[in-house]
Design a protein around this motif. Structure first.
Motif, PDB file in Angstrom:
ATOM      1  N   ARG C  26      44.691  41.038  44.147  1.00  0.00           N
ATOM      2  CA  ARG C  26      44.382  39.845  43.235  1.00  0.00           C
ATOM      3  C   ARG C  26      43.591  40.349  42.112  1.00  0.00           C
ATOM      4  O   ARG C  26      43.550  39.263  41.174  1.00  0.00           O
ATOM      5  N   HIS C  27      43.076  41.396  42.116  1.00  0.00           N
ATOM      6  CA  HIS C  27      42.245  41.705  40.889  1.00  0.00           C
ATOM      7  C   HIS C  27      42.597  43.365  40.410  1.00  0.00           C
ATOM      8  O   HIS C  27      41.831  44.079  40.627  1.00  0.00           O
ATOM      9  N   GLY C 275      43.612  38.664  34.612  1.00  0.00           N
ATOM     10  CA  GLY C 275      44.165  37.950  35.539  1.00  0.00           C
ATOM     11  C   GLY C 275      44.394  36.447  35.254  1.00  0.00           C
ATOM     12  O   GLY C 275      45.189  35.606  36.117  1.00  0.00           O
ATOM     13  N   LYS C 277      45.954  33.132  33.394  1.00  0.00           N
ATOM     14  CA  LYS C 277      47.293  33.147  32.979  1.00  0.00           C
ATOM     15  C   LYS C 277      47.208  32.288  31.843  1.00  0.00           C
ATOM     16  O   LYS C 277      46.528  31.088  31.442  1.00  0.00           O
ATOM     17  N   GLY C 287      37.746  38.339  37.745  1.00  0.00           N
ATOM     18  CA  GLY C 287      38.986  39.395  36.832  1.00  0.00           C
ATOM     19  C   GLY C 287      38.511  39.593  35.623  1.00  0.00           C
ATOM     20  O   GLY C 287      38.524  40.439  35.018  1.00  0.00           O
ATOM     21  N   ASP C 327      49.818  45.426  36.956  1.00  0.00           N
ATOM     22  CA  ASP C 327      49.446  44.042  37.626  1.00  0.00           C
ATOM     23  C   ASP C 327      51.012  43.514  38.070  1.00  0.00           C
ATOM     24  O   ASP C 327      50.995  43.148  39.319  1.00  0.00           O
ATOM     25  N   ASN C 331      51.797  42.710  42.172  1.00  0.00           N
ATOM     26  CA  ASN C 331      52.089  41.416  42.367  1.00  0.00           C
ATOM     27  C   ASN C 331      53.557  41.030  42.573  1.00  0.00           C
ATOM     28  O   ASN C 331      53.825  39.702  42.473  1.00  0.00           O
TER      29      ASN C 331
END
Ligand SMILES: Nc1ncnc2c1ncn2[C@@H]1O[C@H](COP(=O)(O)OP(=O)(O)OP(=O)(O)O)[C@@H](O)[C@H]1O
Ligand SMILES: Nc1ncnc2c1ncn2[C@@H]1O[C@H](COP(=O)(O)OP(=O)(O)OP(=O)(O)O)[C@@H](O)[C@H]1O
Ligand SMILES: [Mg+2]
Ligand SMILES: [Mg+2]
Lengths: 503, 330, 340, 294
Positions: C26-27, C275, C277, C287, C327, C331
């Motif tokens: 997640r981070h 992170g 958007k 983040g 990243d 992900n």
């Protein structure tokens, strides 16, 4: 009921958009505790009327009265304050947030310190979800839900408020039968609490199941209100489209040719496995199953959008590898996708450009796109599918939901494919056009296409298919010929009981 | 074009104006400055403004296409520095022809790196091109050793390289001619060819574009090649005009270029915009700077006026599209 | 329902395998922070020391404070490019006003009205940006791009191109002061980070921020007053830009009209690395904090390693892209993803 | 053990002067066995420069040389370095007077004097030509807000009325040390003013940009005076197109700074304002100077 005063009255509502008179002096009134169906062809103005009611659009003329007092609602907030809740035709959810947050969007409960009261929130949403028989919890991410479940989240919103009027704009377009039953229970509960319901749908049987009165719109004007118990489907249809429907005009099965598409032992991860079937030229094969059965995923694989983990696809007997939709199109495969807004249309583009998009390379005069050729194609499908749009220049995003769906279908018919796959082709399409689309599908098969129809509507599957394949949890359970198949054995096959060959 | 004529014939001037708010802004603006300064509407001045806008304009053509396809390109400024330093530096070493060729290849390669990372690897275009902005700036400095480069003064007046920045055809400066020629070329491609249609589709709805058989990766990749190509051309003109270059000539251009693209009404969300409007945007920006200079305002007045004009012009544009002045957001 | 149980069983299995990595997934920026932290600790003698960590915190506090606000507006689906110019405006106003003759008799208290004016300028410009975005419906990118130029123009008008000097040394002493064993500026940064984290994750305003960025139309339909909501967020980012300008000017005891140039790009970079958007609806302060630290550590580490200036630019650029790539890899979605 | 000297420069790569300076500085340091250097670049950003000063203090170098990005804003950082017991030498452009207590020496050119000298060059030429009563000139200054730009402009603007009171400076616009920008500004000036007799540019790079514009517009007879004589400026003088400038060598600048810092560390006496000379250069006396290497 008639002696009671209407809780809501719309009088002489006029709403115009550039080039369109979407509503032309519509009157509409709702009594307390009634279910009032609103019907009309695609583009008749149903959604627009409801958006006017919900404060999303301002009418050019006319007035809105609630409890006999005229009100002006400048935005959805004011409409809500007046007790009006609209469940949208197009999903209106924050996809990256949880179910709970979505249900109470805009009015999250607070603690004394101004923080979100998660405990209360989850309790309240939990109980609403339980009432709706939902199998997901308040903390689930909305983005991970299937369309049907998202629709249930939308519906859950209607229960958070003590509303006067709840408007459902085609709530069942993507619901399964089980969820439909829940919805109707909810509607009946609301009704017995004295809440009025406005219900929009293109499905006659639903209308007659739950509604008390039916108002019909046509081309933006009011055509009349009927009492459901005293009328017939045919009468309503007459009022809607000016003629009766002839369901029998089912085109005969043509000559069945060689195998065009053959799939052997196809699997794709956890989505589906060991799927084998064949489609011949001139044949319509229907795929039926519960939502999540994996039909869409098979179609996507055939169209090059997923990489199969094993198995082969053969076209005219030759194994092909399809790496992308571009490959699929080059191989003569077309897919009418499930979700028109996300997958089917470029909403900001005009109607013509959307219809010709897959074949724009072939429509050139010199290096440039040929205007004439494009317009000719557009005109042809506008007439065939009865697309209602002000002109080819109209942005597709401004069309009504059903007309958007027609553009998607037109776009893929225009490709003249060898294999045509249609996934839920008539979602949100009015009865008249639906029959027309069914006929078109039959006609295409007749002229030698191999057609696959994926649908969650049993009548649709039964009407158009030469063969029906029943799926359950990513596997083919049974195959029926048109003669064998009936509602009972189909329902049995897709629920995983009985003697399915893969069980 | 056909639509345009048709609408004129229908006498639907109101809707014409509504759809092209930016033209109205442009005309209003020219009139205002014409009244403010008697030099403003002279041929010499108009030519001078368009000439000095030509480089930003040429870069804006490429960036318009990138933005229509739904991405951003912030690396154009440092790419301009890179291209100019390189072409000027190589001019004396290998001659103008090969210098242009080598520079174009290198710039296109940089564009290909952008295009590959954004189109095929699917990385976020803002960050990739921001990273490239920094990396290319570094590359330029490493290449030149941080020094200014110059074309040998004794050949400055004789090399044919001077044509691009200093030449004239029929009394019109070459940069202007190149700008308009390239704008028409790119404009026609984007408006009337299947390629252009694909670019709009990818920007408008990438998923639907892929479902329509468009190879999205390639389209995105190609837009960065076009953008790099435009920067290459701009580098040639800049190098030729100045006959020298500094390592930071393009610094800050990325935002000016983007501003003129946006000013023309191209939406950052992708899927809309046109070259014609970008050209107008470029000219408005150029005339703001020039107009205020002629009126004798200090340079920072340009910035403040640019602020107001950008917002007013884009507001006019979106208001015309939605048919009401204020946004309906509650 | 049978099909969901299949899903959830495999989901649980998934959790078991990835359990420990979930947080990192997640981070991902924090994985990167750890890597460069170890790298510079091993490669230089001077990196790994308390004094240096304090330096890094103070140095990143400027970008960091702005990034807090930027995270909010970006989650909101907007952006603010004018922060760099606001930094300069607030710094110039504060440093100048504290020297006004009318406050001469106030002693060290003269700093207060000056700071208040500086902060107010940021909040007001934020309100202006927000109001324009709200009422005109013009994209925030454009509105604030305009403001980026225009506010810088205002700074030059106000300062007449001059740098201002804080005659009152208490001002710059504050910038160098310590509190409970840490530099005061580091405290300011840490405390606001915590506050904004709570704002975003716990409050109704925070939830609405995500909702508006996720689907603005849905938020409007749900009855969130999107316009005023966005305006508040612009005021928050304006506040932080101004605060950053003020803390920066306490470090310098002065202001310059060119202060904060390019900051918008670096702040956005840090935020996106963290992170958040660009399209809105997703992101968080943990983040962003990682993103800011990553940039701070990189710059500090490369200074200590004496990477030549030209190569610093290349390295920073390459690393930005590399983090994005990392990243993406972490992900990666499973087999549910279409080849779009 | 060699002494460790750290330097944070303004903005290497922004022009040849700074780059040549850096090279010369590193070469001079390499040639000297007693010195080890840490060379940093602030990229024109004050905040980054302050961070770099902090990092240098953290590394406990023996002396710090600063080429200030801003003369006022670095003062507290300089003060902190001084408090930490690290001697500071300022190079190229000076810091504000408030910081004088915290530095050991300033080594560099005198930008105000440079501006004045450019005014004198311009004025002398006008007197030769006999147009000192009527001449109109324009100025193209450096990047707004930067000390060097401000000081040169100030020196020029203050001195001009003293020597040539009748010459009018009609307009000043910034050229951002950028030749192309300066060329554009000059193009606009040429359209706006029919009579331009002289151009003063904040450095030769911008001066040459202005010259390009004048040549393209076919406007002869304009007197161009710049500062920081670049190779292009020198060559243009040789061709007779460019009148004069200020000769300033980045190599001298760098060596002077290093020597000053070294002397400070060694505890020797250094003058507080350690200017190196930046003489006038014009077409008349250019033979006395070698062509600049940058
Ligand atoms: N925002 C808009 N801009 C322009 N035209 C619009 C807009 N919204 C609706 N229309 C037009 O108004 C008419 C009525 O549309 P509406 O969505 O109300 O139809 P509908 O009855 O809900 O149809 P469906 O059954 O397909 O949902 C259509 O012709 C449509 O093109
Ligand atoms: N029970 C479920 N839990 C999680 N995701 C699901 C579930 N059912 C379906 N999905 C996913 O939701 C998306 C769309 O769902 P949809 O309801 O259309 O299912 P589908 O597989 O297309 O069904 P069908 O084959 O009946 O068309 C698909 O990507 C599917 O994988
Ligand atoms: Mg509708
Ligand atoms: Mg499906």
């Amino acid at each position: 009921m008639s002696e009671a005063q209407p809780v809501l009255r719309l009088e002489g509502i006029v709403k115009t958009f550039p080039g369109v008179r979407a509503l032309d002096g519509v009157d509409f009134s709702v009594f307390p505790g009634e279910v009032h169906a609103l019907m009309g062809e695609n583009g008749a103005g149903k959604s627009t009327l409801m958006k006017v009611l919900a404060g999303m659009y301002q009418p050019n003329e006319g007035r809105i009265m609630i409890d006999r007092k005229p009100v002006v609602m400048r935005n959805p907030i004011e409409a809500k304050q007046n007790g009006i809740i609209l469940i949208h035709q197009e999903l209106s959810l924050a996809e990256q947030m949880t179910v709970a947050e979505n249900v109470f969007l805009g009015e999250l409960p607070r603690t004394r310190w101004g923080f979100v009261d998660w405990k209360v929130l989850e309790e309240r949403v939990g109980s609403i979800l339980a009432k709706l028989n939902c199998d997901f919890g308040p903390r689930t991410n909305v983005g991970s839900l299937s369309i049907a479940k998202k629709q249930m989240v939308e519906i859950a919103r209607a229960l958070t408020h003590h509303a006067k009027v709840v408007v459902f704009d085609e709530p069942t377009a993507s619901l399964t039968d089980a969820e439909k039953v829940v919805l109707f229970d909810i509607i009946n509960d609301l009704k017995s609490d004295g809440v009025s319901i406005v219900y929009i749908s293109h499905r006659m049987e639903e209308i007659f199941t739950i509604s008390d009165r039916i108002t019909v719109l046509r081309d933006g004007s009011y055509r009349g209100t009927l009492v459901a118990a005293d009328t017939t489907e045919d009468e309503v249809t007459q009022l809607m489209i000016g003629r009766s429907l002839d369901y029998s005009r089912n085109i005969e099965q043509g000559e069945i040719g060689d195998i065009t598409l053959e799939v052997d032992g196809l699997s794709c991860g956890r989505l589906y496995s060991d799927v084998s079937f064949a489609v011949r030229a001139g044949e319509v094969v229907g795929f039926y199953g519960l939502v999540g059965a994996g039909r869409t995923e098979i179609a996507e694989t055939l169209f090059g959008l997923r990489e199969p983990t094993s198995g082969t696809i053969r076209l005219d007997g030759e194994a092909v590898s399809i790496g992308s939709p571009a490959d699929a199109i080059a191989n003569g495969i077309s897919l009418v996708p499930e979700s028109r807004k996300e997958q089917g249309l470029v909403l900001g583009m005009n109607c013509r450009d959307n219809i010709t998009l897959p074949q724009v390379d072939d429509m050139t005069a010199g290096p440039f796109v040929s205007n004439g050729a494009e317009i000719a194609i557009y005109d042809m499908y506008r007439d065939r599918l009865d697309i209602k749009a002000p002109s080819w220049r109209s942005e597709v995003g401004n069309l009504s939901g059903g007309n958007q769906q027609k553009i998607v279908i037109g776009k893929w018919l225009a490709m003249k494919p060898r294999v045509l796959i249609v996934d839920e082709p008539t979602r949100g399409i009015d009865v008249g056009s639906k029959a027309e689309i069914h006929n078109l599908i039959r006609e295409l098969a007749h002229s030698g296409y191999a057609v696959i129809v994926i649908s969650s509507e049993m009548p649709e599957i039964l009407r158009v298919s030469d063969r029906v394949i029943a799926m359950y949890q990513g596997r083919i359970m049974r195959e029926f010929t048109a003669d064998e198949v009936n509602e009972d054995n189909l329902v049995q096959a897709i629920s995983g009981v009985g003697n399915g060959k893969a069980a | 074009m056909a639509g345009f004529v048709e609408r004129m014939r229908n006498g639907d001037i109101k809707s014409l104006i509504a759809r092209n708010g930016i033209f109205v802004a442009f005309v209003a603006f020219m009139i205002a400055f014409g009244i403010g300064s008697d030099r403003f509407l002279t041929f010499d001045n108009l030519e001078s403004v368009v000439r000095s806008s030509a480089m930003i304009g040429i870069m804006a053509l490429g960036v318009t296409i990138v933005v229509i396809s739904g991405n951003l390109d912030l690396s154009v400024g440092s790419m301009l520095s890179f291209g100019t330093v390189m072409v000027v530096n190589l001019h004396d070493k290998i001659g103008p022809g090969p210098a242009i060729l080598v520079m174009m290849i290198c710039v296109l390669l940089l564009g290909a790196v952008n295009g590959f990372l954004i189109g095929f690897v699917r990385l976020n275009s803002l960050i990739v091109t921001l990273g490239m902005l920094s990396a290319i700036q570094g590359l330029t400095l490493i290449y030149s050793g941080g020094k200014n480069v110059d074309v040998n003064p004794s050949t400055q007046d004789t090399t044919w390289f001077r044509v691009f920045g200093r030449g004239e055809v029929a009394g019109i400066d070459m940069p202007i001619i190149i700008f308009f020629a390239l704008a028409s070329f790119v404009g026609f491609i984007i408006a009337f060819t299947p390629y252009g249609r694909r670019v709009y589709a990818v920007g408008g709805n990438p998923t639907a574009a892929v479902f329509s058989g468009i190879r999205r990766n390639r389209v995105v990749f190609s837009t960065y090649i076009v953008s790099a190509f435009c920067v290459g051309i701009a580098s040639i003109i800049l190098g030729s005009r100045v006959m020298g270059s500094q390592n930071n000539v393009g610094q800050g251009y990325e935002l000016l270029v983007l501003a003129s693209v946006i000013l023309g009404g191209t939406s950052l969300l992708g899927g809309s915009g046109s070259i014609l409007k970008t050209v107008i945007g470029v000219l408005i920006l150029g005339f703001i700077q020039n107009g205020l200079l002629l009126l004798g305002y200090p340079y920072f007045a340009q910035w403040i006026v640019t602020w107001i004009v950008i917002i007013l012009a884009v507001w006019l544009d979106v208001a015309a599209k939605r048919g009401r002045l204020l946004s309906p957001i509650a | 329902m049978a099909e969901t149980s299949v899903e959830s069983v495999s989901a649980q299995a998934n959790q078991g395998v990835k359990g420990n990595f979930r947080w990192v997934v997640r981070h991902p920026i924090w994985a990167f922070v750890v890597i460069i932290f170890l790298f510079f600790s091993l490669m230089t003698d001077t990196f790994f020391s308390l004094g240096n960590f304090e330096n890094i915190l103070v140095q990143t506090s400027t970008l960091g404070l702005i990034a807090l606000g930027m995270t909010i507006v970006m989650i909101n689906g907007n952006i603010d490019l004018s922060v760099g110019a606001v930094v300069a405006l607030a710094a110039s106003l504060t440093v100048d006003i504290m020297g006004w003759p009318m406050f001469e008799s106030w002693g060290n208290w003269q700093i207060l009205p000056a700071v208040a004016a500086g902060l107010a300028s940021g909040v007001l410009l934020g309100a202006l940006n927000g109001l324009i975005v709200w009422k005109t419906g013009v994209d925030a990118f454009i509105v604030t791009l305009g403001a980026m130029l225009g506010v810088r123009g205002l700074v030059f008008v106000y300062t007449g191109e001059q740098s201002f000097f804080a005659m009152n040394f208490a001002y710059s002493d504050f910038g160098a002061s310590r509190f409970l064993g840490l530099p005061t500026l580091a405290w300011i940064f840490l405390v606001f980070t915590l506050l904004i984290h709570i704002l975003l994750s716990r409050t109704v305003h925070g939830s609405n921020t995500y909702a508006v960025g996720d689907n603005r139309e849905a938020a409007v339909n749900a009855g969130i007053r999107v316009g005023p909501h966005m305006m508040v967020n612009f005021m928050i980012v304006g506040f932080f830009a101004a605060l950053a300008g003020i803390t920066l000017s306490t470090q310098m005891g002065a202001s310059t009209p060119n202060l904060g140039r390019d900051y918008e790009l670096w702040v956005i970079t840090a935020t996106v690395l963290g992170g958040t958007k660009l399209t809105g609806g997703a992101g968080n302060i943990i983040g962003t904090f990682g993103g800011v630290l990553a940039i701070g550590i990189l710059r500090n580490g490369m200074n200590l390693m004496q990477v030549p200036a030209f190569y610093v630019l290349v390295t920073l650029g390459v690393i930005l892209i590399a983090v994005l790539f990392l990243d993406k890899q972490l992900n990666r979605k499973g087999d549910g993803e279409l080849r779009i | 053990e060699p002494m460790k000297i750290g330097i944070t420069q303004n903005n290497v790569g922004v022009d040849s002067y700074q780059t040549t300076y850096e090279k010369a500085f590193i070469e001079a340091a390499d040639a000297d066995a007693d010195v080890e250097t840490v060379v940093l670049d602030a990229g024109g950003d004050v905040a980054r420069q302050i961070a770099q000063i902090q990092d240098l203090v953290q590394q406990n170098v023996d002396a710090i040389i600063i080429w200030p990005t801003n003369g006022k804003a670095v003062v507290p950082a300089v003060r902190a370095a001084d408090k930490a017991g690290i001697p500071v030498v300022i190079t190229n452009s000076n810091i504000a007077e408030e910081g004088f207590d915290f530095i050991k020496s300033f080594s560099g050119p005198d930008n105000i004097t440079q501006g004045s000298r450019s005014a004198e060059i311009m004025c002398d030429k006008f007197k030769d030509m006999g147009i000192e009563k009527t001449a109109q000139i324009v100025q193209i200054s450096g990047q707004p807000g930067y000390t060097t730009a401000i000081e040169r402009a100030k020196g020029f603007e203050d001195r001009l009325p003293e020597v040539c009171p009748d010459v009018t400076l009609v307009e000043t616009q910034p050229g951002d040390w950028n030749r192309e920008k300066s060329q554009r500004v000059m193009e606009a000036f040429l359209v706006k003013y029919d009579k331009i007799d002289g151009v003063y540019a904040g450095d030769d790079n911008m001066g040459i940009g202005a010259l390009n514009a004048a040549k393209a517009a076919g406007r002869d007879g304009i007197i161009f005076v710049g500062a920081t004589n670049f190779a292009v400026g020198y060559e243009a003088m040789a061709r007779g197109e460019y009148w004069g400038s200020i000769y300033q060598s980045p190599v001298d600048d760098a060596k002077n700074a290093l020597a000053t810092a070294k002397a400070v560390v060694e505890g020797k006496d250094v003058p507080f304002l350690n200017y190196f000379d930046t003489p006038k250069i014009t077409q008349d006396n250019m033979d006395e100077f070698t062509k600049p290497v940058f």
